[in-house]
Scaffold this motif. Structure first.
Motif, PDB file in Angstrom:
ATOM      1  N   ALA A 107      -9.379  15.886 -15.604  1.00  0.00           N
ATOM      2  CA  ALA A 107      -9.199  17.268 -16.251  1.00  0.00           C
ATOM      3  C   ALA A 107     -10.049  18.268 -15.979  1.00  0.00           C
ATOM      4  CB  ALA A 107      -9.129  16.758 -17.752  1.00  0.00           C
ATOM      5  N   SER A 108     -11.417  17.910 -15.402  1.00  0.00           N
ATOM      6  CA  SER A 108     -12.313  18.792 -15.458  1.00  0.00           C
ATOM      7  C   SER A 108     -12.510  18.986 -13.640  1.00  0.00           C
ATOM      8  CB  SER A 108     -13.640  18.468 -15.981  1.00  0.00           C
ATOM      9  OG  SER A 108     -13.423  18.228 -17.088  1.00  0.00           O
ATOM     10  N   LEU A 109     -12.142  18.103 -12.674  1.00  0.00           N
ATOM     11  CA  LEU A 109     -12.681  18.203 -11.537  1.00  0.00           C
ATOM     12  C   LEU A 109     -11.372  18.205 -10.583  1.00  0.00           C
ATOM     13  CD1 LEU A 109     -15.130  15.118 -11.811  1.00  0.00           C
ATOM     14  CD2 LEU A 109     -15.927  17.659 -10.910  1.00  0.00           C
ATOM     15  N   PRO A 110     -11.535  18.668  -9.260  1.00  0.00           N
ATOM     16  CA  PRO A 110     -10.073  18.769  -8.497  1.00  0.00           C
ATOM     17  C   PRO A 110      -9.817  17.263  -7.786  1.00  0.00           C
ATOM     18  CG  PRO A 110     -12.372  19.608  -7.354  1.00  0.00           C
ATOM     19  CD  PRO A 110     -12.598  19.282  -8.771  1.00  0.00           C
ATOM     20  N   LEU A 111      -9.412  16.486  -8.487  1.00  0.00           N
ATOM     21  CA  LEU A 111      -9.082  15.023  -7.848  1.00  0.00           C
ATOM     22  C   LEU A 111      -7.442  15.055  -7.810  1.00  0.00           C
ATOM     23  CD1 LEU A 111     -11.681  13.417 -10.279  1.00  0.00           C
ATOM     24  CD2 LEU A 111     -11.761  13.269  -7.669  1.00  0.00           C
ATOM     25  N   THR A 112      -6.885  14.227  -7.094  1.00  0.00           N
ATOM     26  CA  THR A 112      -5.564  14.005  -6.677  1.00  0.00           C
ATOM     27  C   THR A 112      -5.160  12.582  -7.107  1.00  0.00           C
ATOM     28  OG1 THR A 112      -6.228  13.176  -4.372  1.00  0.00           O
ATOM     29  CG2 THR A 112      -6.041  15.670  -5.012  1.00  0.00           C
ATOM     30  N   ALA A 113      -3.894  12.684  -6.845  1.00  0.00           N
ATOM     31  CA  ALA A 113      -3.171  11.262  -7.243  1.00  0.00           C
ATOM     32  C   ALA A 113      -3.961  10.152  -6.053  1.00  0.00           C
ATOM     33  CB  ALA A 113      -1.870  11.423  -6.891  1.00  0.00           C
ATOM     34  N   LYS A 167       1.187  16.179 -13.756  1.00  0.00           N
ATOM     35  CA  LYS A 167       1.070  16.068 -15.178  1.00  0.00           C
ATOM     36  C   LYS A 167       1.363  14.599 -15.754  1.00  0.00           C
ATOM     37  CE  LYS A 167       5.394  17.185 -17.124  1.00  0.00           C
ATOM     38  NZ  LYS A 167       6.382  18.163 -16.814  1.00  0.00           N
ATOM     39  N   ARG A 168       1.770  13.910 -14.665  1.00  0.00           N
ATOM     40  CA  ARG A 168       2.193  12.450 -15.157  1.00  0.00           C
ATOM     41  C   ARG A 168       0.755  11.599 -14.491  1.00  0.00           C
ATOM     42  NH1 ARG A 168       7.096  10.475 -15.690  1.00  0.00           N
ATOM     43  NH2 ARG A 168       6.061   8.925 -16.703  1.00  0.00           N
ATOM     44  N   LEU A 169      -0.073  12.308 -13.906  1.00  0.00           N
ATOM     45  CA  LEU A 169      -1.120  11.371 -13.257  1.00  0.00           C
ATOM     46  C   LEU A 169      -2.059  10.631 -14.642  1.00  0.00           C
ATOM     47  CD1 LEU A 169      -2.306  10.387 -10.815  1.00  0.00           C
ATOM     48  CD2 LEU A 169      -3.687  12.675 -10.615  1.00  0.00           C
ATOM     49  N   PRO A 170      -2.472  11.384 -15.378  1.00  0.00           N
ATOM     50  CA  PRO A 170      -3.302  10.802 -16.570  1.00  0.00           C
ATOM     51  C   PRO A 170      -2.357   9.526 -16.989  1.00  0.00           C
ATOM     52  CG  PRO A 170      -3.266  13.260 -16.910  1.00  0.00           C
ATOM     53  CD  PRO A 170      -2.169  13.010 -15.596  1.00  0.00           C
ATOM     54  N   MET A 227       0.826  -1.149   0.029  1.00  0.00           N
ATOM     55  CA  MET A 227       0.148  -0.041  -0.013  1.00  0.00           C
ATOM     56  C   MET A 227       0.875   1.156   0.093  1.00  0.00           C
ATOM     57  SD  MET A 227      -3.239   1.428   0.802  1.00  0.00           S
ATOM     58  CE  MET A 227      -3.596   3.169   1.510  1.00  0.00           C
ATOM     59  N   PRO A 228       0.799   2.046  -0.964  1.00  0.00           N
ATOM     60  CA  PRO A 228       1.685   3.200  -1.139  1.00  0.00           C
ATOM     61  C   PRO A 228       0.996   4.449  -0.372  1.00  0.00           C
ATOM     62  CG  PRO A 228       0.847   3.089  -3.162  1.00  0.00           C
ATOM     63  CD  PRO A 228       0.044   1.858  -2.297  1.00  0.00           C
ATOM     64  N   PRO A 229       1.241   4.907   1.010  1.00  0.00           N
ATOM     65  CA  PRO A 229       0.775   5.799   1.515  1.00  0.00           C
ATOM     66  C   PRO A 229       1.034   7.071   0.988  1.00  0.00           C
ATOM     67  CG  PRO A 229       2.193   4.771   2.913  1.00  0.00           C
ATOM     68  CD  PRO A 229       2.524   4.350   1.748  1.00  0.00           C
ATOM     69  N   ASP A 230       2.138   7.372   0.361  1.00  0.00           N
ATOM     70  CA  ASP A 230       2.645   8.518   0.194  1.00  0.00           C
ATOM     71  C   ASP A 230       2.413   8.787  -1.467  1.00  0.00           C
ATOM     72  OD1 ASP A 230       4.084  10.794  -0.203  1.00  0.00           O
ATOM     73  OD2 ASP A 230       5.935   9.955   0.016  1.00  0.00           O
ATOM     74  N   PHE A 231       1.948   9.693  -1.850  1.00  0.00           N
ATOM     75  CA  PHE A 231       1.722  10.156  -3.223  1.00  0.00           C
ATOM     76  C   PHE A 231       2.398  11.440  -3.753  1.00  0.00           C
ATOM     77  CE2 PHE A 231      -2.076   7.678  -1.748  1.00  0.00           C
ATOM     78  CZ  PHE A 231      -2.081   6.909  -2.624  1.00  0.00           C
ATOM     79  N   SER A 232       3.393  11.879  -2.891  1.00  0.00           N
ATOM     80  CA  SER A 232       3.997  13.032  -3.067  1.00  0.00           C
ATOM     81  C   SER A 232       5.068  13.126  -4.171  1.00  0.00           C
ATOM     82  CB  SER A 232       4.595  13.740  -1.803  1.00  0.00           C
ATOM     83  OG  SER A 232       5.505  12.620  -1.612  1.00  0.00           O
ATOM     84  N   HIS A 233       5.413  11.969  -4.672  1.00  0.00           N
ATOM     85  CA  HIS A 233       6.358  11.722  -5.670  1.00  0.00           C
ATOM     86  C   HIS A 233       5.817  11.715  -6.948  1.00  0.00           C
ATOM     87  CE1 HIS A 233       4.992   7.865  -4.958  1.00  0.00           C
ATOM     88  NE2 HIS A 233       5.277   7.371  -6.240  1.00  0.00           N
ATOM     89  N   ILE A 234       4.348  11.720  -7.154  1.00  0.00           N
ATOM     90  CA  ILE A 234       3.843  11.783  -8.387  1.00  0.00           C
ATOM     91  C   ILE A 234       3.293  13.167  -8.987  1.00  0.00           C
ATOM     92  CG2 ILE A 234       1.759  10.969  -9.742  1.00  0.00           C
ATOM     93  CD1 ILE A 234       1.579   8.690  -7.504  1.00  0.00           C
ATOM     94  N   GLN A 235       4.035  13.557  -9.998  1.00  0.00           N
ATOM     95  CA  GLN A 235       3.778  14.947 -10.531  1.00  0.00           C
ATOM     96  C   GLN A 235       2.451  14.910 -11.211  1.00  0.00           C
ATOM     97  OE1 GLN A 235       6.275  16.645 -13.467  1.00  0.00           O
ATOM     98  NE2 GLN A 235       8.004  16.561 -12.421  1.00  0.00           N
ATOM     99  N   TRP A 278       7.282   8.664 -11.011  1.00  0.00           N
ATOM    100  CA  TRP A 278       6.287   9.348 -11.764  1.00  0.00           C
ATOM    101  C   TRP A 278       6.565  10.837 -11.890  1.00  0.00           C
ATOM    102  CZ3 TRP A 278       3.376   7.090 -15.495  1.00  0.00           C
ATOM    103  CH2 TRP A 278       3.327   5.538 -15.427  1.00  0.00           C
ATOM    104  N   GLY A 279       7.812  11.135 -12.146  1.00  0.00           N
ATOM    105  CA  GLY A 279       8.087  12.550 -12.312  1.00  0.00           C
ATOM    106  C   GLY A 279       9.279  13.106 -11.406  1.00  0.00           C
ATOM    107  N   ARG A 280       9.311  11.964 -10.500  1.00  0.00           N
ATOM    108  CA  ARG A 280      10.358  12.613  -9.344  1.00  0.00           C
ATOM    109  C   ARG A 280      11.896  12.266 -10.207  1.00  0.00           C
ATOM    110  NH1 ARG A 280      10.501   9.501  -3.728  1.00  0.00           N
ATOM    111  NH2 ARG A 280      10.769   7.721  -5.326  1.00  0.00           N
ATOM    112  N   ASP A 281      12.714  13.351 -10.176  1.00  0.00           N
ATOM    113  CA  ASP A 281      13.847  12.929 -10.759  1.00  0.00           C
ATOM    114  C   ASP A 281      15.074  12.647  -9.604  1.00  0.00           C
ATOM    115  OD1 ASP A 281      13.085  13.520 -13.248  1.00  0.00           O
ATOM    116  OD2 ASP A 281      12.915  15.604 -12.993  1.00  0.00           O
TER     117      ASP A 281
END
Ligand code: ADE
Ligand code: ZN
Length: 350
Positions: free
Chosen positions: A305-311, A11-14, A1-9, A347-350
């Motif tokens: 794209a249309s709603l305030p939804l997060t990773a 713009k990479r979410l889609p 279970m990944p509790p942390d989503f902070s590494h997901i950019q 997903w976007g973390r360098d």
């Protein structure tokens, strides 16, 4: 279970959502019939559609509500006659679902739409089952069938359909209830659902799409529904929400359907974020993708794209889809492990 989503950019979410394993729990096989395939099947069967071309059929997709959609949907389904037709339709859908990384599809079908035209129940079922077996072997996708009763018809007619289905019991995962909700409450089908549950079939029902929250409660109490299809109108009644949350009853939500059928004015007005914030077990599905502008990944893409939804919301919706299926716990856990692994990647973390 990944509790942390902070590494997901963001713009990479889609791309992450598109790549993620997911379950499709609310799709009507007749609603996957693309106009081009409808014309091709109609031509080979000598069945004329009341439209000149696939383009003119598409132009009829300006729906004012559920009933105006159902009129076109039932007309297009009239081309389906032979076992090959149902096989082709289902195979086309399963290939498309596989491309969206659907790992499990629990597919609705409306036998009464076909038996009323003289197509034997066996033809419908055997064609679809052939495609499902092929998809398991060739694509590795798991699929199963949920037989829906048309609620604008009588309970007697639903019983006749069930009698036709009984010799094929092992091909069915469950039963559902669809078609026009207004004036056709769950109570009308109490006895036939009772019989279905005794046969060991799972029960689901469309409720709270155009109908009021009380129809959701009735679907659970009267029909024994284990999942509610749509259910978006539950937010109009706090007590219904509290119960759905307490009993962890899944809602199979179809954003593009709800906008096309005018349940919400625009996608930006959809209540999906509120459903999640309330702790409801919602997941995203496509309903009738050939008519509503997209298969399951397109529903996710446009909703995000249309709603305030997060990773975190994406993870919850995807996981809910996998865990709301009727697959056994071991299969579900296998898919969730894959989901977790994907969300843990970079997903976007360098
Ligand atoms: N049959 C196919 N799509 C449906 C929907 N969205 N609601 C009720 N019945 C349906
Ligand atoms: Zn539906």
């Amino acid at each position: 279970m990944p509790p942390d989503f902070s590494h997901i950019q963001p713009k990479r979410l889609p791309a992450l959502i598109a790549a993620a394993p997911k379950a499709e729990l609310h799709v009507h096989i007749e609603g996957t019939l693309e106009p081009e395939l409808a014309f091709e099947i109609g031509r080979r069967n000598g069945v004329a559609l009341p439209y000149e071309s696939p383009e003119s059929l598409r132009k009829a997709f300006a729906f004012t509500g559920l009933q105006s959609f159902l009129d076109v949907y039932y007309a297009a389904a009239s081309v389906l006659r032979t076992e090959d037709d149902f096989d082709d339709l289902t195979w086309a859908y399963l290939q498309r679902a596989h491309a969206d990384n659907v790992v499990r599809a629990e597919i609705f079908f409306d036998p009464q739409t076909h038996t009323a035209r003289g197509v034997p129940f066996e033809t419908v079922l055997c064609g679809m089952s052939r495609a499902i077996t092929r998809a398991r072997h060739e694509l590795g996708i798991s699929a199963a069938l949920i037989m829906c009763f048309l609620r604008h018809l009588t309970e007697r007619e639903a019983f006749e359909t069930l009698e036709r289905a009984e010799p094929f019991r092992e091909h069915l995962l469950g039963v559902g209830l669809d078609s026009g909700e207004r004036g056709n409450p769950p109570e009308k089908f109490a006895n036939v659902f009772d019989r279905c549950r005794r046969l060991g079939l799972h029960a689901v029902a469309h409720a709270g799409e155009e109908g009021p929250p009380v129809s959701i409660t009735a679907a659970i109490d009267v029909l024994g529904a284990e999942r509610i299809d749509h259910g978006v109108r539950c937010l109009e009644d706090e007590a219904v929400v509290a119960r759905l949350v307490r009993e962890r009853i899944p809602l199979t939500v179809c954003p593009l359907s709800n906008v096309t059928l005018r349940v919400f004015d625009t996608l930006a007005h959809h209540n999906l974020p509120k459903l999640l914030a309330a702790g409801l077990r919602a997941s995203v599905h496509s309903d009738d993708p050939a008519y509503f502008g997209g298969f399951v990944n397109e529903n996710y893409r446009q909703a995000f794209a249309s709603l305030p939804l997060t990773a975190a919301d994406a993870y919850t919706l995807l996981r809910n889809s996998l865990e709301s299926s009727f697959q056994n716990a071991a299969e579900q856990a296998r898919h969730v492990d894959r989901l977790d692994a994907l969300f843990s990647e970079k997903w976007g973390r360098d």
